[in-house]
Design a protein around this motif. Structure first.
Motif, PDB file in Angstrom:
ATOM      1  N   CYS A   1     -56.476   7.853   2.190  1.00 57.15           N
ATOM      2  CA  CYS A   1     -55.872   7.588   0.892  1.00 57.15           C
ATOM      3  C   CYS A   1     -54.525   6.895   1.100  1.00 57.15           C
ATOM      4  CB  CYS A   1     -55.670   8.888   0.114  1.00 57.15           C
ATOM      5  SG  CYS A   1     -54.431   9.952   0.887  1.00 57.15           S
TER       6      CYS A   1
ATOM      7  N   THR B   1     -53.508   6.185  -5.469  1.00 52.84           N
ATOM      8  CA  THR B   1     -54.950   6.197  -5.258  1.00 52.84           C
ATOM      9  C   THR B   1     -55.585   6.914  -6.439  1.00 52.84           C
ATOM     10  OG1 THR B   1     -54.723   6.238  -2.840  1.00 52.84           O
ATOM     11  CG2 THR B   1     -56.830   6.940  -3.760  1.00 52.84           C
TER      12      THR B   1
ATOM     13  N   GLY C   1     -50.174   7.341   4.043  1.00 52.70           N
ATOM     14  CA  GLY C   1     -51.483   7.858   3.669  1.00 52.70           C
ATOM     15  C   GLY C   1     -51.964   8.842   4.707  1.00 52.70           C
TER      16      GLY C   1
ATOM     17  N   THR D   1     -56.869   1.726  -4.977  1.00 50.04           N
ATOM     18  CA  THR D   1     -55.423   1.793  -5.114  1.00 50.04           C
ATOM     19  C   THR D   1     -54.985   0.823  -6.213  1.00 50.04           C
ATOM     20  OG1 THR D   1     -54.949   0.014  -3.534  1.00 50.04           O
ATOM     21  CG2 THR D   1     -55.188   2.247  -2.645  1.00 50.04           C
TER      22      THR D   1
ATOM     23  N   LEU E   1     -60.970  12.728  -0.105  1.00 52.44           N
ATOM     24  CA  LEU E   1     -59.860  11.872  -0.517  1.00 52.44           C
ATOM     25  C   LEU E   1     -58.819  12.672  -1.293  1.00 52.44           C
ATOM     26  CD1 LEU E   1     -61.860   8.722  -1.648  1.00 52.44           C
ATOM     27  CD2 LEU E   1     -60.213   8.801   0.227  1.00 52.44           C
ATOM     28  N   ARG E   2     -59.272  13.580  -2.137  1.00 52.93           N
ATOM     29  CA  ARG E   2     -58.359  14.384  -2.936  1.00 52.93           C
ATOM     30  C   ARG E   2     -57.488  15.267  -2.032  1.00 52.93           C
ATOM     31  NH1 ARG E   2     -61.986  16.716  -5.868  1.00 52.93           N
ATOM     32  NH2 ARG E   2     -62.056  15.107  -7.488  1.00 52.93           N
TER      33      ARG E   2
ATOM     34  N   PRO F   1     -63.122   4.912  -5.670  1.00 50.03           N
ATOM     35  CA  PRO F   1     -61.695   5.132  -5.480  1.00 50.03           C
ATOM     36  C   PRO F   1     -60.996   3.825  -5.111  1.00 50.03           C
ATOM     37  CG  PRO F   1     -62.895   5.869  -3.548  1.00 50.03           C
ATOM     38  CD  PRO F   1     -63.917   5.345  -4.516  1.00 50.03           C
TER      39      PRO F   1
ATOM     40  N   THR G   1     -52.949  10.852  -6.262  1.00 43.15           N
ATOM     41  CA  THR G   1     -51.588  10.952  -5.715  1.00 43.15           C
ATOM     42  C   THR G   1     -50.628  11.238  -6.863  1.00 43.15           C
ATOM     43  OG1 THR G   1     -51.600   8.528  -5.814  1.00 43.15           O
ATOM     44  CG2 THR G   1     -51.933   9.534  -3.665  1.00 43.15           C
TER      45      THR G   1
ATOM     46  N   ALA H   1     -54.943  13.142  -0.303  1.00 47.82           N
ATOM     47  CA  ALA H   1     -53.850  12.793  -1.211  1.00 47.82           C
ATOM     48  C   ALA H   1     -52.876  13.956  -1.367  1.00 47.82           C
ATOM     49  CB  ALA H   1     -54.414  12.383  -2.565  1.00 47.82           C
TER      50      ALA H   1
END
Length: 368
Positions: free
Chosen positions: A233, A344, A225, A326, A147-148, A324, A359, A151
């Motif tokens: 993300c 996120t 995303g 939003t 996810l990182r 995680p 983000t 982002a």
């Protein structure tokens, strides 16, 4: 990763055993991926009484580019094209001696459910419910790393767009350019359909880009995303086109920013979902925008862009660490436009620095 998948399947098996079912059939694609790794489209996973099987419609040479299934799984390929993997898996469960089979009723069609009953009438079908989705809520550090990176890719794509000339270009053109930039920077693809909204369209949740062109003085809201190794993300920002925002634009932007900050700051292990929503919603509601607010303030992300938990007024439950989510409040004023700010974040305890922002594109009201 094989040990990770095996642990996830063991957790699900424990839940099934506690519910009195000897086997489980996983058909929802994101759940199959979570438990088995990447697999050809249409594959299902059978947690059998004696053996776990990944049932595929075709050979693994047709696998998606993002990886292979867990090597510890036995792969069963349908003998002929046109068959149904779920129906075949039900027959295999019966052949292993299972008397009951938990299925994802929320994913199966009525026709498919009937086909399962027909091929294995001796099996007692039970509803697995959202058991796998519940396991997916808390992410491990490998998932968070994906996810990182996603982002970072989304931040890069958005940052490059902001450096280009925008006036005169259409919403549709800008959305397509953003999606191309996501792939150029290493994304599997967009996490969802990119939204670019200008002028009276800005701030509208889920806006589908049109042929409207960017004009001086517009609000420009962007929501995009990236998908990276299957994980998705989301980021959303709003800008002003021109050098001097109008007073109403500054006022509305500052208000949504304050609401978004309140939501972000309320993210902590043990915080109720509805309390996070309330923190952001109260800021906007007290300013007279209660009727213009979206139905939820945020949601979970992962293998799907809209997962549990839901940060909404009636949502039940509390946040855990390593979830995680939003935070995406917004206000749309019909005929004028509006503001959306989406981030996120990963829920972390205060001892670890509080919520981790993935983000990082600036939330300052930029004039482009």
């Amino acid at each position: 990763m094989s040990e990770v998948y095996a642990t996830r399947r063991a957790q699900l098996r424990d839940r099934c055993n506690a519910a009195g079912t000897a086997a489980a059939l996983i058909s929802r694609p994101a759940n199959v991926r979570y438990l088995a790794g990447a697999a050809p489209q249409g594959s299902v996973l059978l947690l059998g009484k004696s053996e776990d099987l990944l049932v595929c419609a075709g050979p693994l040479d047709d696998r998606p580019t993002e990886g292979r299934p867990d090597e510890a799984l036995t792969v069963q390929v349908l003998p002929s094209p046109g068959g149904d993997c779920a129906v075949t898996a039900a027959g295999l469960a019966a052949a292993q001696g299972a008397e009951s089979l938990a299925v994802e009723e929320h994913h199966l069609t009525v026709a498919r459910h009937r086909a399962l009953t027909s091929v294995a009438p001796e099996l007692r079908l039970a509803d697995l419910g959202g058991a796998v989705e519940q396991l997916r809520v808390v992410k491990d550090e490998e998932e968070i790393s994906c996810l990182r990176i996603g982002a970072e890719i989304a931040d890069q794509a958005l940052g490059e767009l902001l450096e280009s000339i925008l006036v005169g270009r259409t919403e549709r053109h800008l959305a397509l350019e953003l999606e191309r930039r996501l792939v150029d920077h290493g994304a599997d693809g967009p996490a969802f359909a990119t939204s670019v909204a200008t002028g009276p369209n800005s701030g509208r949740r889920g806006h589908r880009p049109t042929d409207r062109r960017v004009e001086e003085g517009d609000f420009l809201s962007v929501c995009l995303g990236a998908t990276y190794r299957g994980y998705r993300c989301e980021i959303g920002r709003t800008f002003v086109i021109g050098t001097s925002p109008a007073d109403w634009q500054i006022e509305l932007y500052d208000l949504v920013f304050a609401a978004q900050r309140a939501g972000r700051e309320s993210l902590a292990p043990g915080a109720a979902y509805r309390d996070v929503d309330r923190a952001a919603r109260q800021v906007l509601g007290s300013a007279g925008y209660a009727e213009a607010l979206p139905p939820l303030t945020g949601h979970g992300v992962g293998l799907e862009i809209d997962e549990d938990p839901q940060l909404a007024p009636a949502a039940m439950g509390k946040l855990d660490a390593c979830v995680p989510v939003t935070v995406e409040p917004g206000v749309h004023l019909p005929g004028r436009g509006g503001v959306r700010i989406d981030d996120t974040l990963v829920v972390r305890p205060e001892a670890d620095g509080g919520p981790e922002l993935l983000t990082i594109t600036t939330k300052e009201l930029l004039a482009l």
